[in-house]
Write an enzyme that holds these catalytic residues in place. Sequence first.
Site, PDB file in Angstrom:
ATOM      1  CE  LYS A 182      -4.365  -1.729   1.733  1.00  0.00           C
ATOM      2  NZ  LYS A 182      -5.299  -1.838   2.834  1.00  0.00           N
ATOM      3  CE  LYS A 195      -6.165  -8.733  -0.335  1.00  0.00           C
ATOM      4  NZ  LYS A 195      -6.148  -8.377   1.007  1.00  0.00           N
ATOM      5  CE  LYS A 251     -13.810  -4.817   2.216  1.00  0.00           C
ATOM      6  NZ  LYS A 251     -13.317  -4.252   3.463  1.00  0.00           N
TER       7      LYS A 251
END
Length: 326
Positions: free
Chosen positions: A111, A192, A195
């Site tokens: 991130k 994966k 969202k």
Amino acid sequence: MKRIFSGVQPTGNLHIGNYLGALRQFVDLQEENECFYCVVDMHSITVPQDPKLLRSHILDIAALYMAVGLDPKKATIFVQSQVSGHAELNWILTCNAYTGELSRMTQFKQKSQNKESAPAGLFCYPILMAADILLYDADIVPVGNDQKQHIELTRDLAIRINNKYGDTFVVPEGRFLKAGARVMALDDPTAKMSKSAPNEMSRIGLLDEPSKIKKAIMRATTDSEGVIRFDIENKPGISNLLNIYSAFSGKSVEEIEAQYEGQGYGSLKKDLVEITVDALTPIQQRFKEIRGSQLLTDTLNEGAARADAVAKKTMARVKERFGLGL
Ligand code: TYM
């Protein structure tokens, strides 16, 4: 009776990865354990959020908790920022965490992308997660595989503090399911399901319409071999679909392979659309009933009061061990 804790971030619509990896476990565990399920809104502000949308997402997640089958009479459902102990314990743990171990967290590396401007909250994110878990003396934490490293850090922190200050925390264990612990993106089965991925077709949201579910599954990336066989290395797309099929239907992957022997990917996909729509339709109906109801706000307020009582007890013990306050 074991103490269970888990949480979900209120960032966007939940997808079937969240459901099959985590929420499904929450529901199973509520029958015979003392469960605390949290909407972790403070975690979500480690990346910028629109305040109005955030409030709405908090209620969405809480309503989804109930729509998938969590019963407020059996489980405590609450919002993290309504219980101040999370932030308080977070600081105490921060003083006992090492910058080295935090910089090794893969989620932080992904991130932050080595940016100087990455928020410090993103770096400290796993400490707040450890605070969530340790605050409730949780024995078991049901999560998807992507949280393994964070659970390890939580255990390390608990053990470190217990060794230094005497028995303070319960050392928790992660709980991971066989099918569903890692649902992959439909457009790229090496990543994966998430969202935040830009491609809507990469995931199936719990509130998605049947037509969107159909489109996403029928377009899912597979391979050119044409044989329905589980092989993560060489056939990640088909393996992911088999995994999802197995998680929703309760059949083992071997059973499904046998059932589709000699058939093409099209028939597997078509049936998977039906299984998925059948599983999500009742959840969507319950969500509609609950989302605007008084029951939802009452549940969250009562849940926060129950959680706060437990948190206060833990904080009194922690402060006493650390010599904080009077
Ligand atoms: P979050 O909000 O990203 O995801 C919620 C839960 O869904 C699981 N999950 C998946 N499982 C299978 N396949 C996937 N593709 C997939 N994507 C997500 C996650 O593992 C998680 O269980 N850090 C946590 C939230 C959190 C928490 C906690 C969890 C904060 N404090 C304390 C447990 C205990 C997170 O970001 O989850």
